[in-house]
Design an enzyme around this catalytic site. Sequence first.
Site, PDB file in Angstrom:
ATOM      1  N   ASN A  18     -31.836  12.185 -44.202  1.00 16.17           N
ATOM      2  CA  ASN A  18     -32.903  12.715 -43.344  1.00 16.17           C
ATOM      3  C   ASN A  18     -32.695  12.146 -41.952  1.00 16.17           C
ATOM      4  O   ASN A  18     -32.922  10.955 -41.733  1.00 16.17           O
ATOM      5  CB  ASN A  18     -34.257  12.284 -43.927  1.00 16.17           C
ATOM      6  CG  ASN A  18     -35.418  12.636 -43.024  1.00 16.17           C
ATOM      7  OD1 ASN A  18     -35.268  13.401 -42.069  1.00 16.17           O
ATOM      8  ND2 ASN A  18     -36.587  12.075 -43.321  1.00 16.17           N
ATOM      9  N   LYS A  74     -34.372  12.875 -39.351  1.00 14.11           N
ATOM     10  CA  LYS A  74     -35.641  12.805 -38.600  1.00 14.11           C
ATOM     11  C   LYS A  74     -35.439  13.377 -37.192  1.00 14.11           C
ATOM     12  O   LYS A  74     -34.679  14.321 -37.033  1.00 14.11           O
ATOM     13  CB  LYS A  74     -36.180  11.371 -38.581  1.00 14.11           C
ATOM     14  CG  LYS A  74     -36.189  10.740 -39.966  1.00 14.11           C
ATOM     15  CD  LYS A  74     -36.919   9.432 -40.006  1.00 14.11           C
ATOM     16  CE  LYS A  74     -36.761   8.820 -41.389  1.00 14.11           C
ATOM     17  NZ  LYS A  74     -37.642   7.680 -41.614  1.00 14.11           N
ATOM     18  N   HIS A 105     -42.881  14.628 -46.356  1.00 12.22           N
ATOM     19  CA  HIS A 105     -42.426  13.273 -45.992  1.00 12.22           C
ATOM     20  C   HIS A 105     -43.626  12.476 -45.483  1.00 12.22           C
ATOM     21  O   HIS A 105     -44.526  13.037 -44.842  1.00 12.22           O
ATOM     22  CB  HIS A 105     -41.333  13.364 -44.921  1.00 12.22           C
ATOM     23  CG  HIS A 105     -40.663  12.053 -44.676  1.00 12.22           C
ATOM     24  ND1 HIS A 105     -41.229  11.074 -43.883  1.00 12.22           N
ATOM     25  CD2 HIS A 105     -39.498  11.546 -45.125  1.00 12.22           C
ATOM     26  CE1 HIS A 105     -40.425  10.022 -43.863  1.00 12.22           C
ATOM     27  NE2 HIS A 105     -39.364  10.284 -44.609  1.00 12.22           N
ATOM     28  N   GLU A 161     -43.995  10.618 -43.058  1.00 14.40           N
ATOM     29  CA  GLU A 161     -44.223  10.710 -41.605  1.00 14.40           C
ATOM     30  C   GLU A 161     -44.969  11.994 -41.257  1.00 14.40           C
ATOM     31  O   GLU A 161     -45.762  12.035 -40.320  1.00 14.40           O
ATOM     32  CB  GLU A 161     -42.880  10.598 -40.862  1.00 14.40           C
ATOM     33  CG  GLU A 161     -42.380   9.158 -40.915  1.00 14.40           C
ATOM     34  CD  GLU A 161     -40.882   8.992 -40.873  1.00 14.40           C
ATOM     35  OE1 GLU A 161     -40.169   9.935 -40.492  1.00 14.40           O
ATOM     36  OE2 GLU A 161     -40.414   7.898 -41.254  1.00 14.40           O
ATOM     37  N   GLU A 172     -40.735   7.711 -52.273  1.00 12.92           N
ATOM     38  CA  GLU A 172     -40.511   6.898 -51.075  1.00 12.92           C
ATOM     39  C   GLU A 172     -41.739   6.038 -50.788  1.00 12.92           C
ATOM     40  O   GLU A 172     -42.714   6.530 -50.194  1.00 12.92           O
ATOM     41  CB  GLU A 172     -40.250   7.808 -49.871  1.00 12.92           C
ATOM     42  CG  GLU A 172     -39.038   8.697 -50.021  1.00 12.92           C
ATOM     43  CD  GLU A 172     -38.481   9.088 -48.675  1.00 12.92           C
ATOM     44  OE1 GLU A 172     -37.316   8.763 -48.418  1.00 12.92           O
ATOM     45  OE2 GLU A 172     -39.211   9.683 -47.865  1.00 12.92           O
ATOM     46  N   GLY A 213     -37.733   2.574 -43.398  1.00 11.26           N
ATOM     47  CA  GLY A 213     -37.331   2.049 -42.096  1.00 11.26           C
ATOM     48  C   GLY A 213     -37.649   0.575 -41.885  1.00 11.26           C
ATOM     49  O   GLY A 213     -37.588   0.081 -40.770  1.00 11.26           O
ATOM     50  N   SER A 217     -35.177   2.475 -47.165  1.00 13.55           N
ATOM     51  CA  SER A 217     -34.231   1.396 -46.842  1.00 13.55           C
ATOM     52  C   SER A 217     -33.043   1.320 -47.801  1.00 13.55           C
ATOM     53  O   SER A 217     -32.574   0.228 -48.128  1.00 13.55           O
ATOM     54  CB  SER A 217     -34.956   0.043 -46.756  1.00 13.55           C
ATOM     55  OG  SER A 217     -35.910   0.069 -45.704  1.00 13.55           O
ATOM     56  N   GLY A 261     -32.764   7.613 -44.739  1.00 12.76           N
ATOM     57  CA  GLY A 261     -33.090   7.852 -43.339  1.00 12.76           C
ATOM     58  C   GLY A 261     -32.029   7.259 -42.428  1.00 12.76           C
ATOM     59  O   GLY A 261     -30.960   7.829 -42.226  1.00 12.76           O
ATOM     60  N   GLY A 262     -32.314   6.072 -41.903  1.00 18.57           N
ATOM     61  CA  GLY A 262     -31.452   5.453 -40.901  1.00 18.57           C
ATOM     62  C   GLY A 262     -29.978   5.418 -41.250  1.00 18.57           C
ATOM     63  O   GLY A 262     -29.122   5.715 -40.410  1.00 18.57           O
TER      64      GLY A 262
END
Length: 246
Positions: free
Chosen positions: A8, A10, A92, A94, A162, A168, A207, A228-229
Amino acid sequence: MRKLAAGNWKMNGTSAALAEVKALIGAHPAPPCEMLLCPPATLIAQMARTAKGSALMVGGQDCHPKTSGAHTGDLSAAMLADAGATHVILGHSERRTDHGETDALVKSKAEAALAANLIAIVCIGETEGQRDAGQTLAVIGRQLDGSIPAGATAANLVIAYEPVWAIGTGRTPTLAEIGEVHAFLRARLHALIGAEADGVRILYGGSVKPTNAVEIFAVPHVDGALVGGASLKAADFGAIVAALSV
Ligand code: PEP
């Protein structure tokens, strides 16, 4: 079942970032699992063109529940499919936080995704306060019941667990905590959709890094990851993809 590594991006990435996609495809011509990247909507078509003929699939990060109309700034599921998407992330945390998305809205978006022949990746997860209060299973059970679309099958639905506090942050639940939630979700899916539940991928997200992927993927009922990251860099995402061979 074939496991799934989903990234993802983002609100990250312009066309320059497609260099990472080329590097990922070049390094993993025959990955041991399904491989998906969900870039910002502006990059879906370009990324799908870059990925053509490779094992990489491309997805969206949200869609509108309606098929068309006066919804400025929104995208329908069919538009994502037309741009080259095969999947769409829905609900999600967010989006649930930033845009006030409810389970009912997520469910209607997931039904729109299925109608457009997209695979819906429905995200659920507890906040830190809810975990500390011992409410984790109650919260994610309620989210699952309320968010999964009518007509869900092993082929068109993916669940992503999640924990909000793990996204994150570099923090993750213990392997036992992940295992408890994933086993709970498998059983709850059985109650909701019967035998199809056995084939629904239940991803862990929060993470996931090259350094913890192997141990997380060894937990029963963890059928891949939503990343994600670490999905922004080909080397990191590629290492997670490779970890899914175990
Ligand atoms: C996510 O946002 O879906 C996610 C899991 O992020 P990260 O891997 O950066 O924690």
